[in-house]
Motif scaffolding. Structure first.
Motif, PDB file in Angstrom:
ATOM      1  N   ILE A 220       0.871  -1.179   0.000  1.00 30.97           N
ATOM      2  CA  ILE A 220       0.000   0.000   0.000  1.00 30.97           C
ATOM      3  C   ILE A 220       0.905   1.226   0.000  1.00 30.97           C
ATOM      4  O   ILE A 220       1.845   1.309   0.798  1.00 30.97           O
ATOM      5  N   ASP A 248      -1.629  -0.896  -4.122  1.00 34.13           N
ATOM      6  CA  ASP A 248      -2.741   0.046  -3.966  1.00 34.13           C
ATOM      7  C   ASP A 248      -2.144   1.411  -3.672  1.00 34.13           C
ATOM      8  O   ASP A 248      -1.438   1.572  -2.675  1.00 34.13           O
ATOM      9  N   TYR A 250      -2.873   5.268  -2.748  1.00 32.56           N
ATOM     10  CA  TYR A 250      -3.850   6.239  -2.261  1.00 32.56           C
ATOM     11  C   TYR A 250      -3.180   7.612  -2.292  1.00 32.56           C
ATOM     12  O   TYR A 250      -2.100   7.785  -1.734  1.00 32.56           O
ATOM     13  N   ARG A 276      -3.786  -0.588  -8.335  1.00 33.34           N
ATOM     14  CA  ARG A 276      -5.062   0.145  -8.216  1.00 33.34           C
ATOM     15  C   ARG A 276      -4.781   1.531  -7.659  1.00 33.34           C
ATOM     16  O   ARG A 276      -3.924   1.695  -6.787  1.00 33.34           O
ATOM     17  N   HIS A 278      -6.391   5.159  -5.996  1.00 29.89           N
ATOM     18  CA  HIS A 278      -7.520   5.739  -5.271  1.00 29.89           C
ATOM     19  C   HIS A 278      -7.204   7.199  -4.956  1.00 29.89           C
ATOM     20  O   HIS A 278      -6.294   7.478  -4.161  1.00 29.89           O
ATOM     21  N   ARG A 293     -13.622  10.172  -4.323  1.00 32.50           N
ATOM     22  CA  ARG A 293     -13.853   9.813  -2.924  1.00 32.50           C
ATOM     23  C   ARG A 293     -13.527  11.009  -2.013  1.00 32.50           C
ATOM     24  O   ARG A 293     -12.526  11.696  -2.241  1.00 32.50           O
ATOM     25  N   ALA A 300      -9.382   6.342   4.276  1.00 33.42           N
ATOM     26  CA  ALA A 300      -9.748   5.560   3.088  1.00 33.42           C
ATOM     27  C   ALA A 300      -8.942   4.251   3.053  1.00 33.42           C
ATOM     28  O   ALA A 300      -9.478   3.177   2.741  1.00 33.42           O
ATOM     29  N   VAL A 301      -7.656   4.336   3.401  1.00 32.88           N
ATOM     30  CA  VAL A 301      -6.826   3.119   3.438  1.00 32.88           C
ATOM     31  C   VAL A 301      -7.430   2.125   4.430  1.00 32.88           C
ATOM     32  O   VAL A 301      -7.611   0.934   4.130  1.00 32.88           O
ATOM     33  N   ALA A 303     -10.493   2.001   5.617  1.00 37.01           N
ATOM     34  CA  ALA A 303     -11.826   1.518   5.230  1.00 37.01           C
ATOM     35  C   ALA A 303     -11.680   0.336   4.273  1.00 37.01           C
ATOM     36  O   ALA A 303     -12.424  -0.654   4.360  1.00 37.01           O
ATOM     37  N   ASP A 304     -10.705   0.412   3.365  1.00 33.02           N
ATOM     38  CA  ASP A 304     -10.504  -0.680   2.394  1.00 33.02           C
ATOM     39  C   ASP A 304      -9.700  -1.835   2.981  1.00 33.02           C
ATOM     40  O   ASP A 304      -9.811  -2.975   2.531  1.00 33.02           O
ATOM     41  N   HIS A 305      -8.836  -1.533   3.968  1.00 34.46           N
ATOM     42  CA  HIS A 305      -7.930  -2.554   4.526  1.00 34.46           C
ATOM     43  C   HIS A 305      -7.954  -2.446   6.054  1.00 34.46           C
ATOM     44  O   HIS A 305      -6.979  -1.985   6.668  1.00 34.46           O
ATOM     45  N   HIS A 311       0.451  -6.673   4.923  1.00 36.38           N
ATOM     46  CA  HIS A 311       0.921  -5.699   3.935  1.00 36.38           C
ATOM     47  C   HIS A 311       2.280  -5.078   4.289  1.00 36.38           C
ATOM     48  O   HIS A 311       2.709  -5.118   5.440  1.00 36.38           O
TER      49      HIS A 311
END
Ligand SMILES: Cc1cc2nc3c(=O)[nH]c(=O)nc-3n(C[C@H](O)[C@H](O)[C@H](O)COP(=O)(O)OP(=O)(O)OC[C@H]3O[C@@H](n4cnc5c(N)ncnc54)[C@H](O)[C@@H]3O)c2cc1C
Ligand code: FES
Length: 365
Positions: A220, A248, A250, A276, A278, A293, A300-301, A303-305, A311
């Motif tokens: 991430i 990912d 962000y 991905r 975001h 978003r 946000a990180v 909420a998704d993870h 990780h």
């Protein structure tokens, strides 16, 4: 361990031993552990060099140290009770035994000073200037690892740190993304005064925010504003290696106009389907208008993870974001030694003045 040793000139020297590797180095009177390690060619993690970001945190297993420069603001009471120390500020008062992470990959590249010429200057976003710097005539290229930063050297021994947004290039181009800080002397001059063709003096490479290649875990990346600069360099490095690891990214900004790297990120996504992206906009109205978003990027990180134990996390950007995220991510199961970050604090000399001038100053507030 032997204490109270003296060099020939009768200056007291203490020895630091790193428990994990058994490596040892001497620390001269008044020197910090980080300075002495760097002199000995041993790379310990650091970012702000001012005691506010926490990236140089280590555990003191034996011995005593003091903080004659800045107080260890990045340590909370719990961490201090668990004998955590900040290597960028800790000055030994005896021999020390430390549990510290070493970042061996950055040890091979010697730090140096050079003159560079501004080859390109572009407005990337309303308050971000992109610079391309090339070695001045007669100067050889700078070497660095993607993710590291450099100091721009100013008069009066002042320096201003900036992350290098690319990896080393055949022609020596160094890319910087400089955010204009309100009231900031150097960044105001970059925005309004600095012209193509002018010369800057820099020192680098610095820092330990670099790719960790000895892992197969999903990654991430979290950036706030121009924190995307070193993230870009590290992501491009992993892409050049042909990584298949999930990535990912962000990117937290205030408004859609701040997302100045979207075309490049689009290319990364075409190159690596497992990547991905975001965007997270902190201004709710802007987020709605842009169909993006809304909220704070670290939320946000999470909420998704909500569970991060599997990780590796890389993050860089504003100190307040880094400070909040490092506590929240560790609480979500991320082992601290898999959280890599650069906190975009002001320069050490500026922070020292601010800290001295404000009792109780904390960078996250
Ligand atoms: C490792 C690292 C990497 C970084 N990478 C980047 C990057 O890639 N891109 C980027 O945009 N930024 C980056 N930064 C942040 C950047 O270094 C700072 O924004 C920059 O140093 C500001 O310089 P300045 O001369 O414009 O401001 P300064 O003159 O240093 O002033 C900063 C602020 O402090 C205030 N101030 C100054 N002196 C005092 C005082 N005595 N008392 C109270 N307030 C004071 C000023 O008014 C201003 O608001 C990075 C920082 C670090 C540590
Ligand atoms: S607290 Fe030591 S490098 Fe930031």
């Amino acid at each position: 361990m032997s204490a109270d040793r003296h060099r020939g000139d009768n200056v007291q020297v203490f020895t630091v031993t790193l428990q994990r590797t058994g490596r040892r180095f001497d620390v001269a009177a008044g020197e910090t552990v980080l300075e002495a390690a760097q002199r000995a060619g041993i790379a310990l993690p650091y970012s702000c060099r001012a005691g506010v970001c926490g990236s140089c945190k280590a555990t003191l297993l034996a011995g005593r140290c003091e903080y004659p420069r800045n107080p260890p603001l990045a340590l909370d009471a719990d961490e201090r009770a668990r004998h955590a120390v900040l290597l960028c500020q800790a000055v030994p008062a005896s021999d020390l035994l430390l549990e510290a992470r070493e970042v061996a990959s950055v040890e091979d590249i010697a730090r140096r000073r050079l003159a560079v010429r501004v080859a390109e200057k572009r407005l990337l976003a309303p308050d971000v200037t992109g610079l391309h710097l090339l070695p001045a005539a007669g100067q050889s290229r700078l070497q660095w690892l993607p993710g590291q930063y450099l100091d721009v050297l100013l008069d009066g021994d002042r320096r201003r740190p900036f992350s290098i947004a690319n990896g080393p290039q055949p022609d020596g181009t160094i890319e910087l993304h400089v955010r204009h800080v309100a009231g900031g002397g150097f960044t105001s001059w970059v925005a309004d005064g600095l012209a193509v063709g002018e010369t800057l003096h820099i020192e680098g490479p610095l820092g330990t925010f670099v790719a960790r290649e000895d892992s197969e875990r999903p990654m991430i990346f979290m950036a706030g504003g121009t924190g995307i600069a070193p993230v870009k360099a590290i992501v491009e490095h992993f892409l050049a290696l042909g990584t298949r690891r999930a990535m990912d990214i962000y990117w937290g900004v205030r408004s859609a106009a701040d997302l100045y790297l979207l075309p490049q990120i689009g290319q990364w996504r075409r190159q690596a389907p497992q990547l991905r992206f975001h965007a997270v906009l902190s201004e709710a109205g802007q987020a709605v208008a842009a169909g993006q978003r809304a909220g704070l990027v670290h939320e946000a990180v999470l909420a998704d993870h909500p569970e991060l134990s599997a990780h590796d996390v890389y993050m860089s950007g504003p100190p307040a974001m880094i400070d909040l995220a490092r506590h929240r991510f560790v609480a979500a199961g991320l082992p601290e030694d898999r959280l890599y970050y650069d906190s975009f604090d002001y320069a050490p000399d500026v922070l020292a003045q601010i800290i001295a001038g404000r009792a109780g100053f904390h960078p996250a507030t």
